[in-house]
Motif scaffolding. Sequence first.
Motif, PDB file in Angstrom:
ATOM      1  N   LEU A   1     -24.790 -18.768 -31.424  1.00 37.08           N
ATOM      2  CA  LEU A   1     -25.835 -19.142 -30.316  1.00 37.08           C
ATOM      3  C   LEU A   1     -25.476 -18.097 -29.119  1.00 37.08           C
ATOM      4  CD1 LEU A   1     -26.241 -22.955 -30.615  1.00 37.08           C
ATOM      5  CD2 LEU A   1     -27.699 -21.053 -31.238  1.00 37.08           C
ATOM      6  N   ASN A   2     -24.630 -17.418 -29.255  1.00 32.25           N
ATOM      7  CA  ASN A   2     -24.465 -16.136 -28.200  1.00 32.25           C
ATOM      8  C   ASN A   2     -24.904 -14.940 -28.866  1.00 32.25           C
ATOM      9  OD1 ASN A   2     -23.020 -16.943 -26.208  1.00 32.25           O
ATOM     10  ND2 ASN A   2     -21.426 -17.969 -27.305  1.00 32.25           N
ATOM     11  N   ASN A   3     -25.599 -14.762 -29.747  1.00 32.40           N
ATOM     12  CA  ASN A   3     -26.512 -13.763 -30.523  1.00 32.40           C
ATOM     13  C   ASN A   3     -27.771 -13.580 -29.836  1.00 32.40           C
ATOM     14  OD1 ASN A   3     -27.987 -11.931 -32.178  1.00 32.40           O
ATOM     15  ND2 ASN A   3     -26.620 -12.328 -33.787  1.00 32.40           N
ATOM     16  N   MET A   4     -27.876 -12.621 -29.126  1.00 27.96           N
ATOM     17  CA  MET A   4     -29.271 -12.343 -28.389  1.00 27.96           C
ATOM     18  C   MET A   4     -30.396 -12.329 -29.466  1.00 27.96           C
ATOM     19  SD  MET A   4     -28.816 -12.984 -25.339  1.00 27.96           S
ATOM     20  CE  MET A   4     -30.622 -12.403 -24.770  1.00 27.96           C
ATOM     21  N   ASN A   5     -30.035 -11.953 -30.690  1.00 31.80           N
ATOM     22  CA  ASN A   5     -31.321 -11.696 -31.736  1.00 31.80           C
ATOM     23  C   ASN A   5     -31.608 -13.083 -31.998  1.00 31.80           C
ATOM     24  OD1 ASN A   5     -31.559  -8.895 -31.693  1.00 31.80           O
ATOM     25  ND2 ASN A   5     -29.701  -8.803 -32.997  1.00 31.80           N
ATOM     26  N   ILE A   6     -30.823 -13.958 -31.858  1.00 34.16           N
ATOM     27  CA  ILE A   6     -31.171 -15.418 -31.991  1.00 34.16           C
ATOM     28  C   ILE A   6     -31.605 -16.109 -31.078  1.00 34.16           C
ATOM     29  CG2 ILE A   6     -30.320 -17.669 -32.990  1.00 34.16           C
ATOM     30  CD1 ILE A   6     -28.335 -16.120 -34.567  1.00 34.16           C
ATOM     31  N   LEU A   7     -31.126 -15.783 -29.856  1.00 34.89           N
ATOM     32  CA  LEU A   7     -31.489 -16.505 -28.535  1.00 34.89           C
ATOM     33  C   LEU A   7     -32.702 -16.254 -28.130  1.00 34.89           C
ATOM     34  CD1 LEU A   7     -28.425 -16.587 -26.347  1.00 34.89           C
ATOM     35  CD2 LEU A   7     -29.201 -18.587 -27.616  1.00 34.89           C
ATOM     36  N   LYS A   8     -33.313 -15.130 -28.556  1.00 32.88           N
ATOM     37  CA  LYS A   8     -34.540 -14.722 -27.893  1.00 32.88           C
ATOM     38  C   LYS A   8     -35.760 -15.548 -28.586  1.00 32.88           C
ATOM     39  CE  LYS A   8     -35.474 -10.913 -31.426  1.00 32.88           C
ATOM     40  NZ  LYS A   8     -36.586 -11.468 -31.768  1.00 32.88           N
ATOM     41  N   ASP A   9     -35.505 -16.253 -29.524  1.00 27.63           N
ATOM     42  CA  ASP A   9     -36.485 -17.008 -30.108  1.00 27.63           C
ATOM     43  C   ASP A   9     -36.516 -18.784 -29.867  1.00 27.63           C
ATOM     44  OD1 ASP A   9     -38.217 -15.059 -31.127  1.00 27.63           O
ATOM     45  OD2 ASP A   9     -36.730 -14.600 -32.773  1.00 27.63           O
ATOM     46  N   LEU A  10     -35.184 -18.853 -28.979  1.00 25.72           N
ATOM     47  CA  LEU A  10     -35.030 -20.359 -28.721  1.00 25.72           C
ATOM     48  C   LEU A  10     -35.077 -20.579 -27.450  1.00 25.72           C
ATOM     49  CD1 LEU A  10     -31.339 -20.563 -30.728  1.00 25.72           C
ATOM     50  CD2 LEU A  10     -33.807 -21.078 -31.619  1.00 25.72           C
ATOM     51  N   PRO A  11     -35.449 -21.936 -27.053  1.00 29.92           N
ATOM     52  CA  PRO A  11     -35.708 -22.399 -25.745  1.00 29.92           C
ATOM     53  C   PRO A  11     -34.599 -21.883 -24.873  1.00 29.92           C
ATOM     54  CG  PRO A  11     -36.311 -24.037 -27.146  1.00 29.92           C
ATOM     55  CD  PRO A  11     -35.525 -23.035 -28.014  1.00 29.92           C
ATOM     56  N   HIS A  12     -34.873 -22.075 -23.448  1.00 32.30           N
ATOM     57  CA  HIS A  12     -33.881 -21.781 -22.495  1.00 32.30           C
ATOM     58  C   HIS A  12     -32.939 -22.862 -22.273  1.00 32.30           C
ATOM     59  CE1 HIS A  12     -35.826 -17.683 -20.697  1.00 32.30           C
ATOM     60  NE2 HIS A  12     -34.865 -17.460 -21.326  1.00 32.30           N
ATOM     61  N   THR A  13     -32.972 -23.869 -22.931  1.00 31.06           N
ATOM     62  CA  THR A  13     -32.236 -25.050 -22.779  1.00 31.06           C
ATOM     63  C   THR A  13     -30.834 -24.912 -23.168  1.00 31.06           C
ATOM     64  OG1 THR A  13     -32.763 -26.146 -24.916  1.00 31.06           O
ATOM     65  CG2 THR A  13     -34.249 -26.794 -22.975  1.00 31.06           C
ATOM     66  N   LEU A  14     -30.577 -24.015 -23.831  1.00 34.35           N
ATOM     67  CA  LEU A  14     -29.026 -23.679 -24.338  1.00 34.35           C
ATOM     68  C   LEU A  14     -28.283 -23.002 -23.074  1.00 34.35           C
ATOM     69  CD1 LEU A  14     -29.678 -22.438 -27.810  1.00 34.35           C
ATOM     70  CD2 LEU A  14     -28.611 -24.585 -27.033  1.00 34.35           C
ATOM     71  N   PRO A  15     -27.099 -23.621 -22.841  1.00 30.69           N
ATOM     72  CA  PRO A  15     -26.250 -22.755 -21.812  1.00 30.69           C
ATOM     73  C   PRO A  15     -25.840 -21.433 -22.393  1.00 30.69           C
ATOM     74  CG  PRO A  15     -25.236 -24.863 -22.648  1.00 30.69           C
ATOM     75  CD  PRO A  15     -26.474 -24.692 -23.405  1.00 30.69           C
ATOM     76  N   SER A  16     -25.665 -20.546 -21.514  1.00 35.42           N
ATOM     77  CA  SER A  16     -25.284 -19.228 -21.698  1.00 35.42           C
ATOM     78  C   SER A  16     -24.125 -18.729 -20.621  1.00 35.42           C
ATOM     79  CB  SER A  16     -26.654 -18.367 -21.546  1.00 35.42           C
ATOM     80  OG  SER A  16     -26.408 -17.062 -22.006  1.00 35.42           O
ATOM     81  N   PRO A  17     -23.141 -18.131 -21.315  1.00 37.33           N
ATOM     82  CA  PRO A  17     -22.694 -18.034 -22.732  1.00 37.33           C
ATOM     83  C   PRO A  17     -22.626 -19.478 -23.385  1.00 37.33           C
ATOM     84  CG  PRO A  17     -20.882 -17.573 -21.251  1.00 37.33           C
ATOM     85  CD  PRO A  17     -21.990 -17.740 -20.353  1.00 37.33           C
ATOM     86  N   TYR A  18     -22.583 -19.483 -24.445  1.00 37.90           N
ATOM     87  CA  TYR A  18     -22.549 -20.870 -25.303  1.00 37.90           C
ATOM     88  C   TYR A  18     -21.096 -20.887 -25.766  1.00 37.90           C
ATOM     89  CZ  TYR A  18     -24.021 -24.884 -28.036  1.00 37.90           C
ATOM     90  OH  TYR A  18     -24.085 -26.047 -28.750  1.00 37.90           O
ATOM     91  N   THR A  19     -20.275 -21.759 -25.024  1.00 32.93           N
ATOM     92  CA  THR A  19     -19.035 -21.762 -25.565  1.00 32.93           C
ATOM     93  C   THR A  19     -18.552 -22.587 -26.781  1.00 32.93           C
ATOM     94  OG1 THR A  19     -18.480 -23.655 -23.844  1.00 32.93           O
ATOM     95  CG2 THR A  19     -18.306 -21.257 -23.054  1.00 32.93           C
ATOM     96  N   THR A  20     -17.663 -22.637 -27.382  1.00 28.99           N
ATOM     97  CA  THR A  20     -16.862 -23.451 -28.199  1.00 28.99           C
ATOM     98  C   THR A  20     -16.919 -25.005 -27.714  1.00 28.99           C
ATOM     99  OG1 THR A  20     -15.552 -21.772 -29.217  1.00 28.99           O
ATOM    100  CG2 THR A  20     -14.913 -24.035 -29.805  1.00 28.99           C
ATOM    101  N   ALA A  21     -16.545 -25.014 -26.311  1.00 32.09           N
ATOM    102  CA  ALA A  21     -16.745 -26.516 -25.810  1.00 32.09           C
ATOM    103  C   ALA A  21     -18.080 -27.148 -25.605  1.00 32.09           C
ATOM    104  CB  ALA A  21     -16.111 -26.361 -24.315  1.00 32.09           C
ATOM    105  N   HIS A  22     -18.948 -26.198 -25.286  1.00 28.81           N
ATOM    106  CA  HIS A  22     -20.312 -26.427 -25.628  1.00 28.81           C
ATOM    107  C   HIS A  22     -20.605 -27.094 -26.840  1.00 28.81           C
ATOM    108  CE1 HIS A  22     -21.201 -23.855 -21.797  1.00 28.81           C
ATOM    109  NE2 HIS A  22     -21.784 -24.850 -21.619  1.00 28.81           N
ATOM    110  N   ALA A  23     -20.497 -26.319 -27.828  1.00 29.82           N
ATOM    111  CA  ALA A  23     -20.473 -26.703 -29.210  1.00 29.82           C
ATOM    112  C   ALA A  23     -19.864 -27.858 -29.650  1.00 29.82           C
ATOM    113  CB  ALA A  23     -20.085 -25.629 -30.142  1.00 29.82           C
ATOM    114  N   ARG A  24     -18.659 -28.193 -29.230  1.00 38.12           N
ATOM    115  CA  ARG A  24     -18.193 -29.465 -29.500  1.00 38.12           C
ATOM    116  C   ARG A  24     -18.939 -30.441 -28.933  1.00 38.12           C
ATOM    117  NH1 ARG A  24     -13.042 -26.861 -27.727  1.00 38.12           N
ATOM    118  NH2 ARG A  24     -12.062 -25.834 -29.695  1.00 38.12           N
TER     119      ARG A  24
END
Length: 171
Positions: free
Chosen positions: A24-47
């Motif tokens: 979820l820090n890969n721009m090729n994936i993020l460009k097609d997802l909503p902006h609701t994800l934090p950026s950068p998406y840390t391991t803490a966010h993932a946990r």
Amino acid sequence: MNATDEVLLRNWQPTDAPELSKHLNNMNILKDLPHTLPSPYTTAHARVFIGMSNCHDSGLERAIEYRGELAGGISLIPQEDIWTHCAEIRFYTAEHLWNRKIMQRALALSIREAFDDFNFVRLHAWVFETNEKAIHVLQKNGFSQEGVLRKAAFREKEFHNVCLLSLLNQE
């Protein structure tokens, strides 16, 4: 746990956090997802996400595993009010695993769960018109395009068209 061939849908595990963060820090994936994800998406966010997704063990947030590797994620988002028998479906695949039909198989599994286990009547997906791969995988799984919402999304300082695709239980 639900599997087909080498593709498995399973609950998220705490050990998935580093790889989920990487995906979820890969721009090729993020460009097609909503902006609701934090950026950068840390391991803490993932946990935090993993912990919340497993709180109720509902199966609505699923990890996609391919040959023992975290390959992506798929979510069913139940709708509310008069749309209570509908769910939005969102998904992504790790870039290094694109073009292997992993999402096509994972989506088929998720659709089966949505209709058989959760009794949804309708699934829908909002997809940027430029995301031809996502549109294709949805259509391969029986989704029909209902329309295009012109200039419905504003991203990267420009407007984008968004396609609405859906699948009914009886189709």
